[in-house]
Design a protein around this motif. Structure first.
Motif, short mmCIF file in Angstrom:
data_model
loop_
_atom_site.label_atom_id
_atom_site.label_comp_id
_atom_site.label_asym_id
_atom_site.label_seq_id
_atom_site.Cartn_x
_atom_site.Cartn_y
_atom_site.Cartn_z
N PHE A 427 0.83 -1.20 0.00
CA PHE A 427 0.00 0.00 0.00
C PHE A 427 0.87 1.25 0.00
O PHE A 427 1.86 1.34 0.74
N ASN A 428 0.46 2.23 -0.79
CA ASN A 428 1.09 3.55 -0.83
C ASN A 428 0.09 4.56 -0.27
O ASN A 428 -0.98 4.75 -0.83
N THR A 429 0.42 5.22 0.81
CA THR A 429 -0.49 6.17 1.45
C THR A 429 -0.25 7.61 1.01
O THR A 429 -0.82 8.53 1.61
N LEU A 430 0.58 7.81 -0.01
CA LEU A 430 0.84 9.16 -0.52
C LEU A 430 0.15 9.35 -1.87
O LEU A 430 -0.36 8.39 -2.46
N SER A 431 0.18 10.60 -2.37
CA SER A 431 -0.69 10.96 -3.49
C SER A 431 0.02 11.00 -4.83
O SER A 431 -0.39 11.72 -5.74
N TRP A 432 1.09 10.21 -4.99
CA TRP A 432 1.76 10.13 -6.29
C TRP A 432 2.29 8.70 -6.49
O TRP A 432 2.50 7.95 -5.54
N LEU A 433 2.48 8.36 -7.76
CA LEU A 433 3.07 7.07 -8.13
C LEU A 433 4.47 7.00 -7.53
O LEU A 433 5.24 7.95 -7.63
N ARG A 434 4.82 5.86 -6.97
CA ARG A 434 5.99 5.84 -6.10
C ARG A 434 6.79 4.56 -6.22
O ARG A 434 6.22 3.46 -6.32
N ASN A 435 8.13 4.69 -6.21
CA ASN A 435 9.04 3.57 -6.02
C ASN A 435 9.66 3.72 -4.64
O ASN A 435 10.15 4.80 -4.28
N ASP A 436 9.67 2.64 -3.86
CA ASP A 436 10.26 2.75 -2.53
C ASP A 436 10.57 1.37 -2.00
O ASP A 436 10.09 0.35 -2.51
N ILE A 437 11.36 1.36 -0.93
CA ILE A 437 11.73 0.11 -0.30
C ILE A 437 10.52 -0.44 0.45
O ILE A 437 9.73 0.31 1.02
N ALA A 438 10.36 -1.75 0.41
CA ALA A 438 9.29 -2.43 1.13
C ALA A 438 9.89 -3.64 1.85
O ALA A 438 10.89 -4.20 1.40
N TYR A 439 9.26 -4.01 2.96
CA TYR A 439 9.77 -5.10 3.78
C TYR A 439 8.70 -6.15 3.99
O TYR A 439 7.55 -5.84 4.32
N GLY A 440 9.08 -7.42 3.77
CA GLY A 440 8.17 -8.52 3.96
C GLY A 440 8.63 -9.44 5.07
O GLY A 440 9.82 -9.49 5.40
N ASP A 441 7.67 -10.18 5.63
CA ASP A 441 7.96 -11.11 6.71
C ASP A 441 6.97 -12.27 6.57
O ASP A 441 5.78 -12.11 6.82
N VAL A 442 7.46 -13.43 6.11
CA VAL A 442 6.56 -14.56 5.87
C VAL A 442 7.08 -15.79 6.59
O VAL A 442 8.26 -15.90 6.93
N ARG A 782 1.07 -5.94 3.64
CA ARG A 782 0.18 -6.83 4.39
C ARG A 782 0.00 -8.14 3.64
O ARG A 782 -0.27 -8.15 2.45
N LYS A 783 0.14 -9.24 4.37
CA LYS A 783 -0.14 -10.55 3.79
C LYS A 783 -1.64 -10.79 3.74
O LYS A 783 -2.39 -10.24 4.57
N ALA A 784 -2.08 -11.55 2.78
CA ALA A 784 -3.52 -11.79 2.64
C ALA A 784 -3.76 -13.19 2.10
O ALA A 784 -2.92 -13.77 1.40
N GLU A 785 -4.91 -13.74 2.44
CA GLU A 785 -5.34 -14.99 1.85
C GLU A 785 -5.69 -14.79 0.38
O GLU A 785 -5.97 -13.68 -0.05
N SER A 786 -5.70 -15.87 -0.33
CA SER A 786 -6.03 -15.80 -1.75
C SER A 786 -7.55 -15.70 -1.93
O SER A 786 -8.30 -16.52 -1.40
N HIS A 787 -7.98 -14.66 -2.63
CA HIS A 787 -9.41 -14.49 -2.88
C HIS A 787 -9.60 -13.54 -4.06
O HIS A 787 -8.76 -12.69 -4.34
N PRO A 788 -10.73 -13.65 -4.78
CA PRO A 788 -11.00 -12.70 -5.86
C PRO A 788 -11.40 -11.35 -5.26
O PRO A 788 -11.73 -11.24 -4.07
N GLY A 789 -11.36 -10.32 -6.10
CA GLY A 789 -11.75 -9.00 -5.63
C GLY A 789 -11.96 -8.04 -6.78
O GLY A 789 -11.29 -8.11 -7.81
N LYS A 790 -12.88 -7.10 -6.59
CA LYS A 790 -13.23 -6.16 -7.65
C LYS A 790 -12.19 -5.05 -7.83
O LYS A 790 -12.23 -4.33 -8.82
N TRP A 791 -11.28 -4.90 -6.87
CA TRP A 791 -10.29 -3.83 -6.98
C TRP A 791 -9.07 -4.23 -7.81
O TRP A 791 -8.20 -3.41 -8.05
N GLY A 792 -8.95 -5.45 -8.19
CA GLY A 792 -7.84 -5.86 -9.03
C GLY A 792 -6.53 -5.98 -8.28
O GLY A 792 -6.45 -5.77 -7.08
#
Length: 884
Positions: A427-442, A782-792
């Motif tokens: 998720f990007n909480t700012l108002s422009w298209l953005r490249n940035d570092i992201a961190y995952g934990d699985v 955020r990790k999420a379960e696999s499911h369809p969705g209208k937001w793509g």
């Protein structure tokens, strides 16, 4: 009534007519005289008025806790109500909702009288904020939440709108305050601290902000207790008042003058009303003494059309506060990020059909709002209050994290997360298209996972880099933490990535450790050289044109003696200080200054990986511990740095140095909703960034909760922390020599997050204002379960076509409507700005900061169009055609 003959036929009509005409003329001239006195405020034709404004300055918390100050302060309101009951000509002024709201709740037997006097205007509510905040270090959105919370309460509970801005004791003010106050519905601003030259500063003037907004300002040259504590006998009382009147002559530009009567947690003086009446019965006094409220004097000032105009900010003042108890500044910034993020996510969830109430967010805001009262934000409190403040921040941040987590889940529900492996929504909480570092934990519950790969929404392989792993006893990965550069994340939107576990091969994404002698670092934007022995950055060269940004090693921490207290650098508090500081604060030097480059280690490490190159160093700094980590990312222009210090010394300060090759640059620093040029060799409170540069090149220094910034001799300096305490303070306001030892920061491990960004062109060209916000608002994963969705799998929720226009707030109003706030960030006009909200925008109104609608806006084809002046702030209430 029966019939009467015409009046002209009655006996004595002529004499009666003459008497009637004389009475009418006398009444007319009397009315003219009264009106004239109202224009000057006087009770006599020639006498001016000395307005005495009784008040009490409640300390939210500093030497005592919030509750202890309420115990001290609430009885003072009882005294004020008694005086209002007993003396019809008495008036009183109250500020800070956090003060009088508990009074109404704890003394319901007097709530009726309280409301009655407010309605009559004899008890005037001013300030319109939860507390009297610092307005330099907290964010601009934090200040607006103060208004929404407090002015909203006063409207709902007391039926009045607060119009008087009242920051009497706040330690300086930034240059956007006139605009913020006007947009918040204020008609004036009263203050004590922050004038440049007492000999030239008028008491009454128009303060002009960055965008040209002007607001009447009232400076109190002798603080807010000028008329407090007069003698109790009439001769000495009269002499006292005349002396106070005369002392204001060099400053006042009006016929009338004003003085406040109240000090810290002070009780209203019961003997004053009768002495005021006795004073006015004397015939030889040069003025009439009148008890009033602030708007009485404001009416007098409003009759003058020639008040001088004063521009600019009212900074700096107490320069030690920007880095005393630095962990509170860090908590402030983190809390603001969490709370504004929770607000944005609530809107996105509501757009998808969820129901989120704004009350829950405001409940989490209130402790954070209270904690930025000018003393708490400054870190000048005693130990018990410090512990209470830390706990309060912890409570607020816990509530905010819970809101962010639950709302992230709601926003994730309509997202299509189907695909092989583990879905990671960025998720990007700012108002422009953005490249940035992201961190995952699985984590992996199945055995035999030895490798993984990361793919974006289009199925393309994305480089990732291991940060840490846990393995099962028999082999195979149990948990992995990793980093990757997330690219083209839409404005206020998301992209779905998938981590796919593999059973064969070795673990991908591991960094390769190289020899410490090989300290060359290359990224997409820089050729750099680091020193793995000291942690310094010795060269930072732009690849685009070969410009070397550093004239000497950067990321060097200077440790220097500082015998000052919480308020002041290198000296103790001058409590009466109201003028801005001008003594030069230059680069640390001298034989007592110790640099982090002086003590090195052979254990520094340099690691190169597919996502970032990292240099990590730890070594002593005198008796203290120092460690620093620098990261150069692919596709990112900033160099992120984490520095950790364990302090074991008293009365010292730590500053991080970045010497630049810029020789005749300008010092630009971010303030709430804007940026200003500031003098060099002065420590000043910056928001997210400062930049020193010319038209060709510049170097920006980004911070995350370290507001103390300075530029001297082409060198950027960031104040990391101070180790100090209260040393010499007079008894008053609840201070009784209590301990403040924890301000020495002994034995604490403090971590500081900052970044360096070298760039071609100006700070505007490099969009440093965006870089500062990106650094302070990391991408959410955020990790999420696999499911369809209208937001793509990839979708943005907002679009603003002007790069110099920044989305400052996306939140729900009190009645659940969507509020959008933007501002112009570069000092250049923005015309024809187009705002779109996921194609869902139906209608819009411009609003003030209280979210009152002030003008209908045209919406065409789902687009809101508007213009912005340089550094102008605009707020809109928008309505959506349908839930998406």
């Amino acid at each position: 009534m029966g019939w009467m003959p015409p009046i002209s036929t009655l006996p004595g009509f002529s004499a009666l007519l003459r008497r009637l005409c004389c009475w009418i003329m006398g009444a007319w001239f009397g009315l003219v005289r009264v009106l004239g006195q109202g224009a000057t405020g006087g009770d006599g034709a020639d006498k001016p008025v000395f307005w005495l404004i009784p008040h009490t300055h409640w300390e939210g918390a500093v030497f005592k806790t919030r509750e202890e100050y309420l115990e001290m302060g609430l009885p003072n309101i009882l005294t004020a109500i008694r005086l209002l009951k007993e003396h019809p000509n008495y008036r009183f002024t109250l500020d800070q909702v956090a003060y009088f709201r508990p009074f109404l709740e704890r003394y319901p037997e007097e709530a009726g009288a309280f409301r009655k006097f407010v309605a009559e205007g004899r008890l005037q509510i001013v300030c319109g904020l939860d507390i009297m905040p610092d307005d330099n270090m907290p964010s601009g959105e934090s200040f607006i939440r103060q208004m929404l919370y407090a002015k909203g309460y006063v409207r709902e509970q007391l039926g009045v709108d607060v119009k008087v801005g009242w920051l009497l004791d706040t330690f300086g003010h930034h240059a956007q305050m006139p605009q913020l106050l006007k947009l918040g519905g204020y008609q004036s601003f009263w203050f004590f601290r922050g004038v440049e030259d007492r000999s030239k500063m008028p008491s009454e003037f128009l303060w002009q902000g960055l965008d040209g907004t002007r607001i009447p300002a009232f400076w109190l040259p002798f603080a807010y207790g000028h008329l407090y504590g007069p003698p109790r006998d009439l001769p000495h009382f009269s002499s006292f008042m005349r002396q106070r009147w005369d002392s204001l002559a060099p400053f006042s530009r009006l016929k009338d003058r004003v003085g406040l009567a109240g000090v810290d947690v002070s009780e209203p003086e019961t003997y004053v009303p009768e002495l005021v009446e006795a004073f006015n019965r004397q015939t030889n006094q040069p003025f009439t003494l009148k008890i009033g409220v602030p708007t009485d004097f404001e009416k007098v000032a409003s009759l003058r059309s020639d008040l001088p105009v004063v521009s600019g900010e009212r900074n700096p003042l107490f320069q030690g506060i920007y880095s005393s108890r630095i962990e509170l500044k860090q908590s402030m910034r983190e809390g603001e990020r969490l709370l504004t993020t929770a607000e944005k996510l609530a809107v996105l969830a509501n757009w998808s059909g969820k129901s989120n109430s704004p009350e829950a967010t405001m409940h989490a805001w209130e402790p954070a709002l209270f904690n930025v009262t000018h003393d708490l934000a400054s870190g000048v409190m005693t130990d018990g209050v410090y512990e209470d403040t830390v706990a309060s921040y912890g409570f607020s941040k816990r509530l905010a994290r819970e809101l962010v987590e639950s709302r992230l889940g709601e926003v994730a529900e309509p997202i299509d997360t189907r695909g092989e492996g583990i879905a990671l929504i960025v998720f990007n909480t700012l108002s422009w298209l953005r490249n940035d570092i992201a961190y995952g934990d699985v984590g992996f519950a199945q055995g035999g996972v030895n490798d993984f790969e990361l793919r974006d929404a289009a199925g393309r392989l994305v480089p990732s880099q291991i940060i840490g792993t846990e393995s099962f006893d028999g082999g195979g990965l149990k948990r992995v933490k990793f980093a990757f550069v997330a690219e083209e994340i839409p404005a206020m939107g998301h992209v779905v990535y998938h981590l796919i576990p593999r059973g064969s091969g070795s673990v991908a994404g591991r960094a390769v450790e190289v020899s410490q002698q090989s300290a060359k670092i290359e990224s997409d934007f820089y050729d750099a050289v680091g020193d793995p022995a000291s942690g310094a950055l010795t060269s930072l060269r732009l690849k685009s044109d070969g410009w070397e940004a550093l004239k000497a090693p950067a990321n060097v921490v200077a440790l220097e003696p500082d015998k000052g207290d919480f308020w002041e650098l290198y000296q103790n508090l001058d409590g009466g200080q109201n003028t801005v500081m001008k003594r030069a604060l230059n680069v640390p030097e001298g034989d007592k200054v110790r640099l982090s480059t002086a003590e090195t280690t052979k254990e520094g490490r340099l690691r190169r990986g597919p996502v970032f190159t990292e240099m990590e160093v730890s070594h002593p700094l005198g008796t203290n511990s120092f460690s620093t980590t620098l990261r150069f990312y692919r596709r990112l222009t900033r160099v992120d740095i984490d520095t950790r210090i364990v302090n074991r010394e008293r009365f010292v300060r730590y500053r991080m140095l970045v010497p630049t090759t810029v020789t005749e640059g300008q010092n630009f620093q971010e303030i709430p909703f804007g940026a200003v040029t500031r003098p060099t060799s002065q420590e000043l409170p910056a928001q997210n960034w400062i930049d020193y540069g010319d038209d060709r090149h510049g170097v920006a220094l980004l911070n995350r909760g370290n507001p103390g910034n300075n530029v001297a001799e082409g060198e950027l300096m960031l104040s990391l922390m101070r180790a100090t305490q209260i040393q010499d303070y007079g008894i008053g306001g609840g201070f009784e020599g209590q301990g403040s030892e924890s301000g020495q920061e002994l034995g604490k491990t403090l971590t500081f997050h900052y970044a360096i960004l070298a760039h071609p062109g100006t700070w505007r060209d490099a969009a440093v204002y965006r870089a500062g916000l990106e650094f302070n608002n990391p991408l959410l994963v955020r990790k999420a379960e696999s499911h369809p969705g209208k937001w793509g799998k990839s979708r943005g929720r907002i679009s603003i076509n002007a790069p110099n226009v920044v989305l400052s707030a996306l939140k729900l109003s009190r009645n659940g409507e969507t509020v959008v706030r933007v501002y112009e960030a570069t000092g250049k006009p923005a015309t024809g700005v187009e705002l779109k909200l996921d194609g869902n925008l139906n209608s819009a109104s411009e609003a003030n900061l209280m979210e009152d609608e002030i003008a209908k806006m045209k919406v065409k084809d789902g687009t809101l169009r508007f213009d912005l002046r340089p550094f102008e702030i605009k707020t809109f209430k928008v309505r959506l055609a349908r839930a998406r």
